[in-house]
Design an enzyme around this catalytic site. Sequence first.
Site, PDB file in Angstrom:
ATOM      1  N   TYR A 191      47.308   1.387  19.990  1.00 54.72           N
ATOM      2  CA  TYR A 191      45.878   1.448  19.665  1.00 54.72           C
ATOM      3  C   TYR A 191      45.519   2.529  18.640  1.00 54.72           C
ATOM      4  CZ  TYR A 191      45.821  -1.529  23.754  1.00 54.72           C
ATOM      5  OH  TYR A 191      46.086  -2.538  24.649  1.00 54.72           O
ATOM      6  N   ALA A 192      46.475   2.943  17.826  1.00 56.46           N
ATOM      7  CA  ALA A 192      46.206   3.945  16.788  1.00 56.46           C
ATOM      8  C   ALA A 192      45.615   3.226  15.576  1.00 56.46           C
ATOM      9  CB  ALA A 192      47.481   4.701  16.434  1.00 56.46           C
ATOM     10  N   HIS A 242      27.765   1.629   0.420  1.00 57.57           N
ATOM     11  CA  HIS A 242      27.234   2.042   1.718  1.00 57.57           C
ATOM     12  C   HIS A 242      27.370   0.895   2.716  1.00 57.57           C
ATOM     13  CE1 HIS A 242      23.576   3.401   4.253  1.00 57.57           C
ATOM     14  NE2 HIS A 242      24.692   3.941   4.728  1.00 57.57           N
TER      15      HIS A 242
END
Length: 137
Positions: free
Chosen positions: A122-123, A20
């Site tokens: 910016y991918a 987590h």
Amino acid sequence: MQRHGILNSHIAKVLADLGHTDTICISDCGLPVPEGVQKIDLALDFGVPSFEQVVSVIAKHMKSEAVHVATEIKENNPKAYNFLESTFPSDQYEWIETSHEAFKEATKQCKCIIRTGEASPYANIILRADCIFSDRP
């Protein structure tokens, strides 16, 4: 041998090892990989595999609670941004948007960077793992 799931053994192991709040990054072919961060390189050619293909598969197999993108993606790559909005609706996921420089700094904390063949600006996305027994999808 698995019957289902991600065939790439490196990605399957990273996802199985996540706890987590751990993070991973899925990137275009140009994002720098910080020293000490594992790179899983899937890039074969420009656009192969695409950012959308890889994100779609990871999203099916990883329980995420938050997505982190560079603010520049909205203006410079609306197609990728719209895809991410539909894949990770803001009513189900926390959205973090920072400058591209801050995004690159955040990649230093990622367990790995999965490099695609994407050649559009910016991918990139950082996914933060959720607790597998929470109520979120």
